[in-house]
Scaffold this active site. Structure first.
Site, PDB file in Angstrom:
ATOM      1  N   CYS A 101      13.782  15.566  -7.614  1.00  0.00           N
ATOM      2  CA  CYS A 101      12.662  16.178  -6.918  1.00  0.00           C
ATOM      3  C   CYS A 101      11.378  15.379  -7.184  1.00  0.00           C
ATOM      4  O   CYS A 101      11.235  14.268  -6.708  1.00  0.00           O
ATOM      5  CB  CYS A 101      12.547  17.646  -7.310  1.00  0.00           C
ATOM      6  SG  CYS A 101      11.542  18.643  -6.182  1.00  0.00           S
ATOM      7  N   HIS A 133      18.340  19.921  -6.805  1.00  0.00           N
ATOM      8  CA  HIS A 133      18.339  20.061  -8.258  1.00  0.00           C
ATOM      9  C   HIS A 133      19.746  20.307  -8.812  1.00  0.00           C
ATOM     10  O   HIS A 133      20.196  21.456  -8.885  1.00  0.00           O
ATOM     11  CB  HIS A 133      17.450  21.242  -8.663  1.00  0.00           C
ATOM     12  CG  HIS A 133      15.988  21.009  -8.491  1.00  0.00           C
ATOM     13  ND1 HIS A 133      15.171  20.603  -9.532  1.00  0.00           N
ATOM     14  CD2 HIS A 133      15.178  21.125  -7.410  1.00  0.00           C
ATOM     15  CE1 HIS A 133      13.930  20.489  -9.096  1.00  0.00           C
ATOM     16  NE2 HIS A 133      13.902  20.788  -7.809  1.00  0.00           N
ATOM     17  N   GLU A 165      20.605  20.182 -11.916  1.00  0.00           N
ATOM     18  CA  GLU A 165      20.516  20.915 -13.185  1.00  0.00           C
ATOM     19  C   GLU A 165      20.456  22.415 -12.979  1.00  0.00           C
ATOM     20  O   GLU A 165      20.770  23.198 -13.892  1.00  0.00           O
ATOM     21  CB  GLU A 165      19.298  20.425 -13.992  1.00  0.00           C
ATOM     22  CG  GLU A 165      17.949  21.003 -13.598  1.00  0.00           C
ATOM     23  CD  GLU A 165      17.336  20.365 -12.359  1.00  0.00           C
ATOM     24  OE1 GLU A 165      16.166  20.666 -12.051  1.00  0.00           O
ATOM     25  OE2 GLU A 165      18.022  19.565 -11.700  1.00  0.00           O
TER      26      GLU A 165
END
Length: 231
Positions: free
Chosen positions: A86, A203, A205
């Site tokens: 990002c 994302h 994660e």
């Protein structure tokens, strides 16, 4: 394998990232303040999401001048791994480690959603845990995520197979309807020619912890560990 997560003023995904590498992967992890310069003990540098320097001027434009970035450039030059997620992807384009730029979303709205992505290559460390053309789902949250590059750069990316992820439909179709932000060629993530640098807007994660019910992002990190095990 030791991970280092860079912390800029305004980073807000750094702790999420560190939780994945230190707790879920059980790998040594160091939080690195942007004014530090020593990356000698780090194998994988991660530039996390957030709003570095409040995104004043332009996303990632100020972070590129942080003292740590010269060390990140050297780290990348040595062929070591760099992952920008990002805002981290935006920083990588600003500093020139990846081509192109991230512009305002097509509809000029901040997007917070979960979207399907198509995996374009599996012969690189980042995606070796997936099957080619796998459809995965990852969260995304950004206001400036529309990937843009000039015609020649875009052609080079495609010709060199540097596009790793594309926004797609649930069935894997690449079209405007499945493009959340207007990115050219539905590009969601790219690598450099050598393959050691990955930048992506979604994302991974945030889709790695089984407790959250979504783990499609974990294979990106596990691919790096598998590479170490083979080595």
């Amino acid at each position: 394998m030791k991970f280092g997560t860079i912390v800029f003023p305004g980073s807000n995904c750094d702790r999420d990232m560190a939780m994945v590498t230190s707790q879920l992967l059980n790998q040594p992890t160091r939080m690195i303040w942007h004014q530090d310069t020593d990356l000698s003990d780090i194998d994988v540098v991660i530039l996390p999401g957030g709003f570095s320097y409040g995104d004043y001027l332009r996303c990632g434009a100020i972070a590129r001048f942080s003292p740590i970035m010269n060390s990140v450039l050297e780290h990348a030059k040595q062929g070591k791994f760099v992952l920008g997620i990002c805002n981290g992807f935006q920083v990588l384009t600003e500093v020139g480690l990846l081509p192109g730029a991230l512009a305002r979303n097509r509809d000029l709205h901040f997007i917070c959603d979960r979207v399907p992505l198509r995996v374009e290559r599996t012969d690189v460390s980042w995606t070796q845990g997936y099957g080619k053309r796998d459809i995965i789902t990852l969260p995304l949250a950004h206001g400036e995520g529309r990937y843009y590059a000039d015609e020649n750069t875009l052609k080079a990316l495609e010709d060199n197979g540097q596009v790793l992820f594309r926004y797609c439909s649930a069935m894997g179709e690449i079209d405007d309807a499945s493009n959340p932000n207007g990115s050219l060629n539905n590009i969601a993530g790219i690598i450099n020619k050598q393959g050691n640098i990955l930048g992506m807007m979604p994302h991974p994660e945030r889709a790695s912890d089984p407790v959250l019910g979504e783990t499609d992002g974990m294979k990106i990190f596990e691919g790096l560990l598998a590479l170490t095990a083979m080595g």
